[in-house]
Design a protein around this motif. Structure first.
Motif, mmCIF file in Angstrom:
data_model
loop_
_atom_site.group_PDB
_atom_site.id
_atom_site.type_symbol
_atom_site.label_atom_id
_atom_site.label_comp_id
_atom_site.label_asym_id
_atom_site.label_seq_id
_atom_site.Cartn_x
_atom_site.Cartn_y
_atom_site.Cartn_z
ATOM 1 N N ARG A 1 0.826 -1.212 0.000
ATOM 2 C CA ARG A 1 0.000 0.000 0.000
ATOM 3 C C ARG A 1 0.858 1.259 0.000
ATOM 4 N N LEU A 2 1.982 1.225 0.712
ATOM 5 C CA LEU A 2 2.873 2.383 0.785
ATOM 6 C C LEU A 2 3.824 2.465 -0.404
ATOM 7 N N GLY A 3 3.968 1.341 -1.116
ATOM 8 C CA GLY A 3 4.879 1.312 -2.253
ATOM 9 C C GLY A 3 6.326 1.114 -1.864
ATOM 10 N N VAL A 4 6.563 0.462 -0.725
ATOM 11 C CA VAL A 4 7.932 0.230 -0.264
ATOM 12 C C VAL A 4 8.129 -1.260 -0.024
ATOM 13 N N ALA A 5 9.373 -1.647 0.294
ATOM 14 C CA ALA A 5 9.675 -3.040 0.567
ATOM 15 C C ALA A 5 9.384 -3.373 2.027
#
Length: 315
Positions: free
Chosen positions: A28-32
């Protein structure tokens, strides 16, 4: 957002609050996922504590705090300052809920850290090159590269940048001097032990048309500090040139930095050749707005360092 519920249809978390696992939160946050864990370890900005032994789950409040943190970083706040602001905002919300109208104000503005950051900014404002370098080198030696960046260098740069904005374009020379001093100080960072001769390198480059290379200089210095071999290509590297470099040296990991949305083009990321074990990582806040969206974005030099060290260990 998809909620996680028990077989009976009731939420697995306490009360009516729905939660999601780390993988869903990261997507959802676009991170790993490792980046989420790094934020929790470095800044205490993970999910609220659950029952002992329970899976780590992120509530709506946890996600709101992390989304606010990501927004502040994307707008240019220092990572550590953004984390403090997000945590303070959560505390303010908690107090207001406990005692509406009576909660004491909590500072949520991610302002620069005091002390050495202020000293660096003041030296730069005087165009005192030797004094600026002296403070920077002392801080890097004392705190290490990542801590020095987060608590001193980045806040000082942001303070000088705000001065430039507020003065309607004056003090450009101050920003140039400070950036040059930071780069020089970072280049002087050396490891206690040199890299292993057979170790595969980490390749660093800014995306095409991206000229904000200072975060990559921080990452390069932090890797050297830990004895990792680095090849730094710098700012605005053409996509074809980066692909050629990846093919020539087959690095353990390649990090491509984008500071702004206009330079974040997923189609121009390098593509390792068949049989290569090179890991390509998109780093920098620009990638959060990339189209099509990317998963596993590394938001800061600290996040990128963790990913590179993992890649180097597995090389």
């Amino acid at each position: 957002m998809r909620s996680t519920s028990s077989a009976s249809g009731t939420p697995e978390d306490d009360g009516p609050r729905l939660t999601i696992r780390a993988a869903a939160a990261a997507a959802r946050l676009g991170v790993a996922v490792p980046t989420l864990r790094s934020w929790e370890r470095r800044y205490g900005i993970g999910p609220e504590p659950r029952a002992p032994g329970a899976h780590r789950r992120y509530s709506a409040a946890d996600m709101a705090r992390l989304e606010y943190f990501c927004r502040l970083v994307g707008e240019g706040s220092a990572t550590a300052d953004a984390a403090r602001a997000a945590l303070a905002r959560t505390e303010l919300t908690r107090r207001e809920a406990a005692a509406p109208g009576d909660a004491e104000p909590v500072e949520t503005d991610p302002s620069p850290s005091p002390g050495r950051a202020r000293g660096v900014a003041r030296c730069a404002m005087r165009l005192d090159q030797s004094g600026t370098l002296e403070i920077l080198e002392q801080t890097l030696s004392r705190d290490g590269v990542i801590a020095a960046w987060e608590t001193t260098i980045e806040p000082a740069l942001l303070a000088v940048g705000r001065k430039w904005t507020e003065s309607q374009g004056h003090y450009v020379e101050v920003e140039h001097l400070l950036s040059w001093c930071v780069t020089v100080a970072l280049h002087r960072v050396r490891a206690a032990t040199p890299p292993k001769p057979a170790a595969r390198r980490v390749l660093l480059a800014c995306s095409p048309d991206e000229w904000h290379s200072l975060p990559l200089e921080v990452l390069a210095a932090a890797l050297r500090e830990r004895g990792v071999a680095v090849s730094m290509l710098g700012a605005a590297v053409p996509a074809e040139a980066l692909n050629d470099a990846v093919g020539r040296i087959d690095p353990a990991c390649v990090v491509v930095w984008s500071q702004t949305q206009s330079t974040a083009e997923p189609a121009r990321l390098p593509v390792p050749g068949e049989g290569s074990h090179c890991r390509v990582r998109a780093a920098g806040p620009g990638w959060l707005s990339a189209r099509p969206p990317l998963a596993g974005v590394l938001l800061s030099p600290a996040d990128a360092l963790d990913a590179c060290l993992c890649g180097a260990d597995n090389a």
